[in-house]
Design a protein around this motif. Structure first.
Motif, PDB file in Angstrom:
ATOM      1  N   LEU A 135       1.220  -1.073  -0.127  1.00  0.00           N
ATOM      2  CA  LEU A 135       0.080   0.103  -0.268  1.00  0.00           C
ATOM      3  C   LEU A 135       0.826   1.095   0.178  1.00  0.00           C
ATOM      4  O   LEU A 135       0.438   2.232  -0.551  1.00  0.00           O
ATOM      5  N   GLY A 136       1.776   1.173   0.702  1.00  0.00           N
ATOM      6  CA  GLY A 136       2.319   2.171   0.805  1.00  0.00           C
ATOM      7  C   GLY A 136       3.072   2.871  -0.711  1.00  0.00           C
ATOM      8  O   GLY A 136       3.525   3.890  -0.822  1.00  0.00           O
ATOM      9  N   ALA A 189      10.953 -13.662   2.047  1.00  0.00           N
ATOM     10  CA  ALA A 189      10.337 -13.173   0.752  1.00  0.00           C
ATOM     11  C   ALA A 189       9.262 -11.737   1.723  1.00  0.00           C
ATOM     12  O   ALA A 189       9.958 -10.620   1.078  1.00  0.00           O
ATOM     13  N   VAL A 190       9.708 -11.323   2.941  1.00  0.00           N
ATOM     14  CA  VAL A 190       9.680 -10.803   3.974  1.00  0.00           C
ATOM     15  C   VAL A 190      10.654  -9.764   3.915  1.00  0.00           C
ATOM     16  O   VAL A 190      10.995  -8.000   3.819  1.00  0.00           O
ATOM     17  N   LEU A 191      11.940  -9.875   3.701  1.00  0.00           N
ATOM     18  CA  LEU A 191      13.111  -9.197   3.782  1.00  0.00           C
ATOM     19  C   LEU A 191      13.506  -8.404   2.715  1.00  0.00           C
ATOM     20  O   LEU A 191      13.286  -7.631   2.386  1.00  0.00           O
ATOM     21  N   LEU A 192      13.171  -9.285   1.517  1.00  0.00           N
ATOM     22  CA  LEU A 192      13.287  -8.750  -0.214  1.00  0.00           C
ATOM     23  C   LEU A 192      12.031  -7.294  -0.331  1.00  0.00           C
ATOM     24  O   LEU A 192      12.185  -6.698  -0.741  1.00  0.00           O
ATOM     25  N   THR A 193      10.407  -7.934   0.698  1.00  0.00           N
ATOM     26  CA  THR A 193      10.098  -7.115   0.919  1.00  0.00           C
ATOM     27  C   THR A 193       9.889  -5.376   1.173  1.00  0.00           C
ATOM     28  O   THR A 193      10.167  -4.617   0.564  1.00  0.00           O
ATOM     29  N   VAL A 194      11.301  -5.688   1.905  1.00  0.00           N
ATOM     30  CA  VAL A 194      11.182  -4.293   3.543  1.00  0.00           C
ATOM     31  C   VAL A 194      11.914  -3.761   2.450  1.00  0.00           C
ATOM     32  O   VAL A 194      12.513  -2.804   2.293  1.00  0.00           O
ATOM     33  N   LEU A 198      12.202   0.309   1.003  1.00  0.00           N
ATOM     34  CA  LEU A 198      13.203   1.107   1.354  1.00  0.00           C
ATOM     35  C   LEU A 198      13.549   1.641   0.471  1.00  0.00           C
ATOM     36  O   LEU A 198      13.717   2.688   0.037  1.00  0.00           O
ATOM     37  N   ASP A 199      14.547   0.837  -1.186  1.00  0.00           N
ATOM     38  CA  ASP A 199      15.199   1.095  -2.349  1.00  0.00           C
ATOM     39  C   ASP A 199      13.651   1.964  -3.161  1.00  0.00           C
ATOM     40  O   ASP A 199      13.801   2.934  -3.783  1.00  0.00           O
ATOM     41  N   TYR A 200      12.902   1.593  -3.597  1.00  0.00           N
ATOM     42  CA  TYR A 200      11.582   2.365  -3.430  1.00  0.00           C
ATOM     43  C   TYR A 200      11.430   4.065  -3.051  1.00  0.00           C
ATOM     44  O   TYR A 200      11.044   5.095  -3.807  1.00  0.00           O
ATOM     45  N   ARG A 202      13.497   5.396  -1.279  1.00  0.00           N
ATOM     46  CA  ARG A 202      14.839   6.275  -1.816  1.00  0.00           C
ATOM     47  C   ARG A 202      14.767   7.015  -2.839  1.00  0.00           C
ATOM     48  O   ARG A 202      15.250   7.937  -3.292  1.00  0.00           O
ATOM     49  N   GLN A 203      14.399   5.905  -4.125  1.00  0.00           N
ATOM     50  CA  GLN A 203      13.958   6.939  -5.605  1.00  0.00           C
ATOM     51  C   GLN A 203      13.199   7.146  -5.758  1.00  0.00           C
ATOM     52  O   GLN A 203      12.719   8.635  -6.429  1.00  0.00           O
ATOM     53  N   ALA A 204      12.158   7.297  -5.264  1.00  0.00           N
ATOM     54  CA  ALA A 204      10.800   8.329  -4.898  1.00  0.00           C
ATOM     55  C   ALA A 204      11.094   9.807  -4.662  1.00  0.00           C
ATOM     56  O   ALA A 204      10.565  10.383  -5.344  1.00  0.00           O
ATOM     57  N   VAL A 205      11.734   9.469  -3.619  1.00  0.00           N
ATOM     58  CA  VAL A 205      12.229  11.540  -3.075  1.00  0.00           C
ATOM     59  C   VAL A 205      13.373  12.010  -4.121  1.00  0.00           C
ATOM     60  O   VAL A 205      13.172  12.883  -4.413  1.00  0.00           O
ATOM     61  N   VAL A 206      14.245  11.024  -4.135  1.00  0.00           N
ATOM     62  CA  VAL A 206      15.037  10.577  -5.706  1.00  0.00           C
ATOM     63  C   VAL A 206      15.175  11.584  -6.967  1.00  0.00           C
ATOM     64  O   VAL A 206      14.772  13.066  -7.051  1.00  0.00           O
TER      65      VAL A 206
END
Length: 259
Positions: A135-136, A189-194, A198-200, A202-206
């Motif tokens: 959702l985020g 899967a949970v690790l990749l999800t988190v 976080l990478d998304y 970062r990309q969104a802010v940039v």
């Protein structure tokens, strides 16, 4: 022959592509709601209630019905792999597909996680982490959509594959080593999800910062052009009419003319 076959153009064949026309543009213009990519998306949406009924049938603990639910979930995951690829490869992108495709993805995964947690097979915190991330990121995409589109990363694709595999293993009634294995697949899967979430962020802010900076630069250029007639369209039209360009004090006119 002045056109191309309807199958190549991506349309119904009623409007052939004119000589010298662009196939990509014609195909996009002719793409209708009822194309193969959108049909696969609709199938995935229709599978959601069917999957829920199969999974929860007879209290949700019948191995046979849960196998049927797994089959429905597998079909939904497979259509997810193909509809977007087909839409891009054959110029079948539509407004409906842009909206319905991510909704279908989140609907089937969210339904599976919530049902599994309600049956006590999957801890609620795992469902909460995955749904919060999905959702985020969806809201984040809308936050930056005016400036740019966040591309799907390799990590995001790995996350989707890991989630689909883990959830599919939980849908089936597994015991012994396979039951232990599915737990660790879900943890991956949970690790990749988190991490990908976080990478998304970062990309969104940039991308948002870059978009805002570009807008400010364009606004400053517009103000400068309006304040300096020597750089505006009137000056260009005067020079095009054959009259010599008048130099601007401070040497700016020469610099602008060379651009």
């Amino acid at each position: 022959m002045t056109g191309v076959p309807a199958s190549a153009a991506g349309g119904s064949g009623a409007t052939p592509v004119p000589r010298g026309g662009k196939l990509g543009t014609a195909a996009v213009n002719q793409a209708s709601l009822w194309n193969i990519a959108n049909i696969l998306t609709m199938v995935r949406l229709l599978l959601v209630p069917g999957f829920v009924m199969l999974l929860l049938h007879d209290g949700g603990y019948d191995p046979v019905w849960r196998s049927f639910a797994w089959a429905a979930f597998a079909v939904a995951m497979i259509t997810d792999l193909f509809d977007g690829h087909l839409a891009r490869a054959y110029n079948l992108v539509t407004d409906f597909g842009k909206i319905a495709d991510p909704i279908a993805d989140k609907a089937i995964m969210g339904a599976a996680l919530i049902c599994l947690s309600s049956l006590g097979d999957l801890p609620w915190w795992i469902t909460g982490v995955i749904l919060f991330r999905e959702l985020g990121i969806t809201l984040m995409r809308f936050w930056v959509i005016r400036h740019a589109v966040i591309p799907a990363s390799r990590g995001g694709k790995m996350k989707t594959l890991a989630q689909g595999t883990a959830v599919g293993m939980y849908v089936l009634v597994l015991t012994g080593p396979l039951a232990t294995m599915r737990f660790w697949v879900m943890m991956a899967a949970v690790l990749l999800t988190v991490v990908t979430g976080l990478d998304y962020v970062r990309q969104a802010v940039v991308l948002r910062r870059q978009g805002l900076a570009a807008e400010r630069y364009a606004a400053m250029e517009a103000v400068t052009a309006a304040a300096d007639p020597g750089t505006g369209p009137d000056a260009a039209s005067t020079e095009a009419g054959g009259e010599p360009a008048q130099p601007v004090s401070g040497g700016r006119g020469a610099a602008e003319a060379e651009r």
